[in-house]
Design a protein around this motif. Structure first.
Motif, PDB file in Angstrom:
ATOM      1  N   ILE A   1       2.446  12.642   6.557  1.00 61.18           N
ATOM      2  CA  ILE A   1       2.783  11.364   5.939  1.00 61.18           C
ATOM      3  C   ILE A   1       1.985  10.217   6.548  1.00 61.18           C
ATOM      4  O   ILE A   1       1.478  10.301   7.666  1.00 61.18           O
ATOM      5  CB  ILE A   1       4.292  11.053   6.061  1.00 61.18           C
ATOM      6  CG1 ILE A   1       4.667  10.807   7.538  1.00 61.18           C
ATOM      7  CG2 ILE A   1       5.134  12.154   5.455  1.00 61.18           C
ATOM      8  CD1 ILE A   1       5.978  10.098   7.711  1.00 61.18           C
TER       9      ILE A   1
ATOM     10  N   ALA B   1       0.025  10.238  -0.817  1.00 61.03           N
ATOM     11  CA  ALA B   1       0.684  10.569   0.452  1.00 61.03           C
ATOM     12  C   ALA B   1       2.071   9.962   0.494  1.00 61.03           C
ATOM     13  O   ALA B   1       2.260   8.783   0.142  1.00 61.03           O
ATOM     14  CB  ALA B   1      -0.137  10.050   1.629  1.00 61.03           C
ATOM     15  N   ALA B   2       3.030  10.754   0.944  1.00 60.41           N
ATOM     16  CA  ALA B   2       4.344  10.203   1.259  1.00 60.41           C
ATOM     17  C   ALA B   2       4.195   9.315   2.497  1.00 60.41           C
ATOM     18  O   ALA B   2       3.191   9.373   3.219  1.00 60.41           O
ATOM     19  CB  ALA B   2       5.336  11.329   1.516  1.00 60.41           C
ATOM     20  N   ASN B   3       5.180   8.476   2.742  1.00 62.14           N
ATOM     21  CA  ASN B   3       5.131   7.594   3.897  1.00 62.14           C
ATOM     22  C   ASN B   3       6.476   7.567   4.601  1.00 62.14           C
ATOM     23  O   ASN B   3       7.429   8.211   4.158  1.00 62.14           O
ATOM     24  CB  ASN B   3       4.684   6.187   3.480  1.00 62.14           C
ATOM     25  CG  ASN B   3       5.619   5.585   2.441  1.00 62.14           C
ATOM     26  OD1 ASN B   3       6.762   5.254   2.746  1.00 62.14           O
ATOM     27  ND2 ASN B   3       5.154   5.469   1.198  1.00 62.14           N
ATOM     28  N   HIS B   4       6.546   6.827   5.677  1.00 58.63           N
ATOM     29  CA  HIS B   4       7.755   6.877   6.499  1.00 58.63           C
ATOM     30  C   HIS B   4       8.811   5.860   6.110  1.00 58.63           C
ATOM     31  O   HIS B   4       9.881   5.794   6.735  1.00 58.63           O
ATOM     32  CB  HIS B   4       7.390   6.714   7.975  1.00 58.63           C
ATOM     33  CG  HIS B   4       6.821   5.362   8.341  1.00 58.63           C
ATOM     34  ND1 HIS B   4       6.688   4.950   9.641  1.00 58.63           N
ATOM     35  CD2 HIS B   4       6.347   4.340   7.590  1.00 58.63           C
ATOM     36  CE1 HIS B   4       6.155   3.744   9.684  1.00 58.63           C
ATOM     37  NE2 HIS B   4       5.950   3.351   8.451  1.00 58.63           N
TER      38      HIS B   4
ATOM     39  N   ARG C   1       1.442   6.149  -2.821  1.00 59.77           N
ATOM     40  CA  ARG C   1       2.401   7.240  -2.628  1.00 59.77           C
ATOM     41  C   ARG C   1       2.094   8.457  -3.499  1.00 59.77           C
ATOM     42  O   ARG C   1       2.594   9.543  -3.230  1.00 59.77           O
ATOM     43  CB  ARG C   1       3.827   6.759  -2.857  1.00 59.77           C
ATOM     44  CG  ARG C   1       4.169   6.340  -4.275  1.00 59.77           C
ATOM     45  CD  ARG C   1       5.628   5.947  -4.342  1.00 59.77           C
ATOM     46  NE  ARG C   1       6.024   5.550  -5.694  1.00 59.77           N
ATOM     47  CZ  ARG C   1       7.288   5.315  -6.046  1.00 59.77           C
ATOM     48  NH1 ARG C   1       8.250   5.430  -5.154  1.00 59.77           N
ATOM     49  NH2 ARG C   1       7.566   4.968  -7.281  1.00 59.77           N
TER      50      ARG C   1
ATOM     51  N   GLU D   1       5.556  17.968   6.481  1.00 58.37           N
ATOM     52  CA  GLU D   1       4.823  17.144   5.524  1.00 58.37           C
ATOM     53  C   GLU D   1       3.995  16.120   6.285  1.00 58.37           C
ATOM     54  O   GLU D   1       4.486  15.465   7.210  1.00 58.37           O
ATOM     55  CB  GLU D   1       5.801  16.441   4.592  1.00 58.37           C
ATOM     56  CG  GLU D   1       5.150  15.612   3.504  1.00 58.37           C
ATOM     57  CD  GLU D   1       6.165  14.962   2.582  1.00 58.37           C
ATOM     58  OE1 GLU D   1       5.767  14.559   1.468  1.00 58.37           O
ATOM     59  OE2 GLU D   1       7.344  14.842   2.965  1.00 58.37           O
TER      60      GLU D   1
ATOM     61  N   TRP E   1       0.815  -1.212   0.000  1.00 59.17           N
ATOM     62  CA  TRP E   1       0.000   0.000   0.000  1.00 59.17           C
ATOM     63  C   TRP E   1       0.852   1.267   0.000  1.00 59.17           C
ATOM     64  O   TRP E   1       0.469   2.266  -0.619  1.00 59.17           O
ATOM     65  CB  TRP E   1      -0.942   0.005   1.202  1.00 59.17           C
ATOM     66  CG  TRP E   1      -2.090  -0.953   1.113  1.00 59.17           C
ATOM     67  CD1 TRP E   1      -2.364  -1.994   1.955  1.00 59.17           C
ATOM     68  CD2 TRP E   1      -3.132  -0.962   0.125  1.00 59.17           C
ATOM     69  NE1 TRP E   1      -3.498  -2.641   1.553  1.00 59.17           N
ATOM     70  CE2 TRP E   1      -4.000  -2.033   0.440  1.00 59.17           C
ATOM     71  CE3 TRP E   1      -3.410  -0.167  -0.986  1.00 59.17           C
ATOM     72  CZ2 TRP E   1      -5.130  -2.324  -0.322  1.00 59.17           C
ATOM     73  CZ3 TRP E   1      -4.542  -0.456  -1.741  1.00 59.17           C
ATOM     74  CH2 TRP E   1      -5.382  -1.521  -1.416  1.00 59.17           C
ATOM     75  N   PHE E   2       1.986   1.259   0.683  1.00 62.53           N
ATOM     76  CA  PHE E   2       2.857   2.438   0.647  1.00 62.53           C
ATOM     77  C   PHE E   2       3.221   2.785  -0.799  1.00 62.53           C
ATOM     78  O   PHE E   2       3.235   3.951  -1.186  1.00 62.53           O
ATOM     79  CB  PHE E   2       4.133   2.195   1.454  1.00 62.53           C
ATOM     80  CG  PHE E   2       3.949   2.213   2.943  1.00 62.53           C
ATOM     81  CD1 PHE E   2       2.895   2.884   3.541  1.00 62.53           C
ATOM     82  CD2 PHE E   2       4.845   1.545   3.773  1.00 62.53           C
ATOM     83  CE1 PHE E   2       2.730   2.901   4.919  1.00 62.53           C
ATOM     84  CE2 PHE E   2       4.694   1.556   5.146  1.00 62.53           C
ATOM     85  CZ  PHE E   2       3.637   2.230   5.719  1.00 62.53           C
ATOM     86  N   GLU E   3       3.498   1.768  -1.582  1.00 56.64           N
ATOM     87  CA  GLU E   3       3.866   1.995  -2.982  1.00 56.64           C
ATOM     88  C   GLU E   3       2.650   2.435  -3.793  1.00 56.64           C
ATOM     89  O   GLU E   3       2.705   3.397  -4.562  1.00 56.64           O
ATOM     90  CB  GLU E   3       4.457   0.719  -3.570  1.00 56.64           C
ATOM     91  CG  GLU E   3       4.763   0.794  -5.055  1.00 56.64           C
ATOM     92  CD  GLU E   3       5.811   1.828  -5.414  1.00 56.64           C
ATOM     93  OE1 GLU E   3       5.793   2.318  -6.577  1.00 56.64           O
ATOM     94  OE2 GLU E   3       6.643   2.167  -4.552  1.00 56.64           O
ATOM     95  N   LYS E   4       1.529   1.760  -3.618  1.00 61.25           N
ATOM     96  CA  LYS E   4       0.349   2.062  -4.434  1.00 61.25           C
ATOM     97  C   LYS E   4      -0.246   3.434  -4.117  1.00 61.25           C
ATOM     98  O   LYS E   4      -0.814   4.082  -4.998  1.00 61.25           O
ATOM     99  CB  LYS E   4      -0.713   0.966  -4.249  1.00 61.25           C
ATOM    100  CG  LYS E   4      -1.969   1.183  -5.082  1.00 61.25           C
ATOM    101  CD  LYS E   4      -2.739  -0.090  -5.280  1.00 61.25           C
ATOM    102  CE  LYS E   4      -2.070  -1.031  -6.252  1.00 61.25           C
ATOM    103  NZ  LYS E   4      -2.064  -0.525  -7.648  1.00 61.25           N
TER     104      LYS E   4
END
Length: 306
Positions: free
Chosen positions: A231, A79-82, A76, A229, A71-74
Motif C-alpha cells: 500500500i 494502489a490501496a493506501n493507509h 487508488r 497487500e 492523491w490517495f483518492e486519484k
C-alpha cells in the motif's frame, strides 16, 4: 480570508505522542474500525538543510494533508493506501475534542509494516541526480545518454531507491540492494508500483500546469504474512516529498523555479550560517512567499482553494 495561525507542535490532552518528525506528529490511536491505527498530524514546521526552522509556514500542514488526500483518492485504482478517515468526527476520543487543532491537517490511518526504502522516481535531471550525472554520466548507477542538460526530461522515468537515513541525506542504492532488504519479488513490485504511480500522477499534474520532476513514495505492507497487500502510506506527491516545477516557462539548461522551499533555501544561502542547529528565524516576507507557493500548488493540482 484564511486564518494565519501557525501550528508548530501538537498536544492532545489524554493521549501520548508516539513520535515527532520534522513536520509530522504521530499518535497511536489504538484500534479503530478493526484496524490498528495511527493519527498523523501535519504541523506547519519547515526544515531546510536537515534543520527545522524556529518559525513555521502558515497553512503548510493543511496543504500537505489535503494534497495527500487528493492523491490517495486519484491513485487508488493503482494502489490501496493507509487512510481510514480524515473526518475528525470519526476519530476516537479524545481526538474528537481537539477538532479545532486537527481539522484539515490530520488523518487517521492503518498501521503498516513499512519497507525501509525510499521509493524515489525521477522524471527529470535535477538536484543530486544532476550532480551525479555530471560526475559519472549516470544517474544512481543507471547510464544515461551524453549531452543532457540540467532539468532535461529523462528518456524515461527511473526508479532510484534510497535508504532512510536517521539523520542527514538519504543514500541512493541499486535495485539489487532493495532485493536484499525486501526480497526480489517485493522489490520488483515496489519498482513497478512506484513507476506506475509517478506516471499517472505526472500526467495529471502536467495537465494542471505542474511538472513533477521527481518524487518519493513510502510503501508498506498490510495483512497476514504471505497475503500482504502493498500500500501507499505516509504522504503522497506533496511539495515536501516531490520537486514541483511550473510547466509554463519550463526551460532546461539550468535550475527551475519550484513550489516548495525555494524561498527558504535561497534566503538561508545568503546568511553566514553553518547549516547546523540552531537554525535562524525566517523573515516575514520569506514565510509569506513560501506559504503562497504551497497554497498555489494545492490550488493548481486540485482546482480548489483551502
Amino acid at each position: 480570508m484564511l486564518a494565519t495561525t501557525t501550528i508548530l507542535l501538537t498536544e492532545v490532552e489524554g493521549w501520548v505522542l508516539t513520535a515527532r518528525g520534522k513536520v509530522r506528529d504521530l499518535y497511536d490511536a489504538g484500534s479503530v474500525e478493526g484496524n490498528d491505527a495511527l493519527l498523523f498530524v501535519a504541523t506547519d514546521r519547515i526544515s531546510a538543510f536537515d534543520c527545522v526552522m524556529p518559525n513555521g509556514i502558515p497553512h503548510k500542514g493543511e496543504v500537505l494533508t489535503q494534497i495527500s488526500l487528493f492523491w490517495f483518492e486519484k491513485l487508488r485504482g493503482l494502489a490501496a493506501n493507509h487512510l481510514i478517515t480524515a473526518d475528525v468526527a470519526r476519530y476516537p476520543e479524545p481526538f474528537r475534542r481537539a477538532e479545532e487543532l486537527l481539522r484539515g491537517r490530520s488523518m487517521l490511518v492503518r498501521k503498516a509494516r513499512m519497507v525501509p526504502v525510499e521509493c524515489v522516481v525521477r522524471g527529470y535531471l535535477a538536484g543530486s541526480g544532476w550532480k551525479d550525472y555530471r560526475a559519472t554520466g549516470s544517474l544512481c548507477g543507471i547510464p544515461l545518454p551524453a549531452g543532457l542538460r540540467e532539468s532535461d526530461r529523462l528518456p524515461e522515468p527511473l526508479f532510484t531507491p534510497a535508504t532512510k537515513a536517521p539523520s542527514g541525506h538519504d543514500i541512493n542504492i541499486p535495485l539489487s540492494e532493495v532485493e536484499k532488504i525486501a526480497g526480489a519479488p517485493l522489490a520488483g513490485r515496489m519498482r513497478d508500483l512506484s513507476l506506475a504511480l509517478y506516471q499517472k500522477a505526472s500526467e495529471w499534474a502536467e495537465s494542471r500546469g505542474i511538472i513533477i520532476a521527481d518524487t518519493k513514495f513510502e510503501l508498506g505492507l498490510i495483512g497476514d504474512e504471505g497475503h500482504e497487500e502493498l500500500i501507499l502510506a505516509d504522504e503522497a506527491l506533496t511539495p515536501d516529498s516531490s520537486r514541483f516545477w511550473p510547466r509554463d516557462g519550463y526551460s532546461p539548461g539550468g535550475p527551475q523555479p519550484s513550489f516548495d522551499k525555494q524561498f527558504v533555501r535561497d534566503y538561508l544561502e545568503t546568511l553566514d550560517w553553518n547549516k547546523q542547529p540552531p537554525a535562524p528565524a525566517l523573515p516575514a516576507n520569506v514565510v509569506e512567499r513560501t506559504s503562497e507557493k504551497y497554497l498555489e500548488a494545492y490550488r493548481l493540482l486540485t482546482g480548489r482553494s483551502l
